[in-house]
Design a protein around this motif. Sequence first.
Motif, PDB file in Angstrom:
ATOM      1  N   CYS A 109      -2.722   6.566   4.798  1.00  0.00           N
ATOM      2  CA  CYS A 109      -2.771   5.297   3.934  1.00  0.00           C
ATOM      3  C   CYS A 109      -4.239   5.157   3.587  1.00  0.00           C
ATOM      4  CB  CYS A 109      -2.023   4.127   4.429  1.00  0.00           C
ATOM      5  SG  CYS A 109      -2.095   2.877   3.497  1.00  0.00           S
TER       6      CYS A 109
ATOM      7  N   ALA B  39      -5.570   3.454   1.220  1.00  0.00           N
ATOM      8  CA  ALA B  39      -6.018   2.076   0.937  1.00  0.00           C
ATOM      9  C   ALA B  39      -6.710   1.407   2.291  1.00  0.00           C
ATOM     10  CB  ALA B  39      -5.004   1.529   0.216  1.00  0.00           C
TER      11      ALA B  39
ATOM     12  N   ARG C 248       5.962   2.848   0.880  1.00  0.00           N
ATOM     13  CA  ARG C 248       4.909   1.745   0.520  1.00  0.00           C
ATOM     14  C   ARG C 248       5.324   0.755   1.619  1.00  0.00           C
ATOM     15  NH1 ARG C 248       5.582  -0.538  -5.297  1.00  0.00           N
ATOM     16  NH2 ARG C 248       6.789  -2.032  -4.227  1.00  0.00           N
TER      17      ARG C 248
ATOM     18  N   SER D 119       0.802  -1.225  -0.123  1.00  0.00           N
ATOM     19  CA  SER D 119       0.048   0.175   0.018  1.00  0.00           C
ATOM     20  C   SER D 119       0.642   1.460   0.092  1.00  0.00           C
ATOM     21  CB  SER D 119      -0.905  -0.142   1.196  1.00  0.00           C
ATOM     22  OG  SER D 119      -1.858  -1.240   1.160  1.00  0.00           O
TER      23      SER D 119
END
Length: 131
Positions: free
Chosen positions: A32, A34, A110, A5
């Motif tokens: 984040c 997501a 990420r 993510s």
Amino acid sequence: MPARSLYDYAVIRVVPRVEREEFVNVGVLVSCPAAGLLAAGIELDEARLRALDPGVDVEAVRLHLQAIERICRGGRDAGPIGQLPARARFHWLTAKRSSIIQMSAVHTGRCLQAADIVEHLLERMVRTPRT
């Protein structure tokens, strides 16, 4: 392999004397989308802060940092900003300002586990390195 993510983060800084441009990293702000995450991890090291300014109002700093945490959680007790969508709150918190509480530039990363990223960033960006 699980998908990674994308997340954005900024380092939360206390600049006790803005004219001197000296600061102490005291936390991280992470978004984040997501994972539905907007969180602040804060660890105020009073000794480091007082080394820059012995007269700093630590209680006022704590209140401002607590406001960041409330805004991340959202809801009524976070005021009008807390009613905004999470991503809008992140952008509002990371906007440039010339005050005692400032944010670094926004960086992107990420991760596999969004829940672990706040702790990881606190270790790297805020805590005093262990020797």
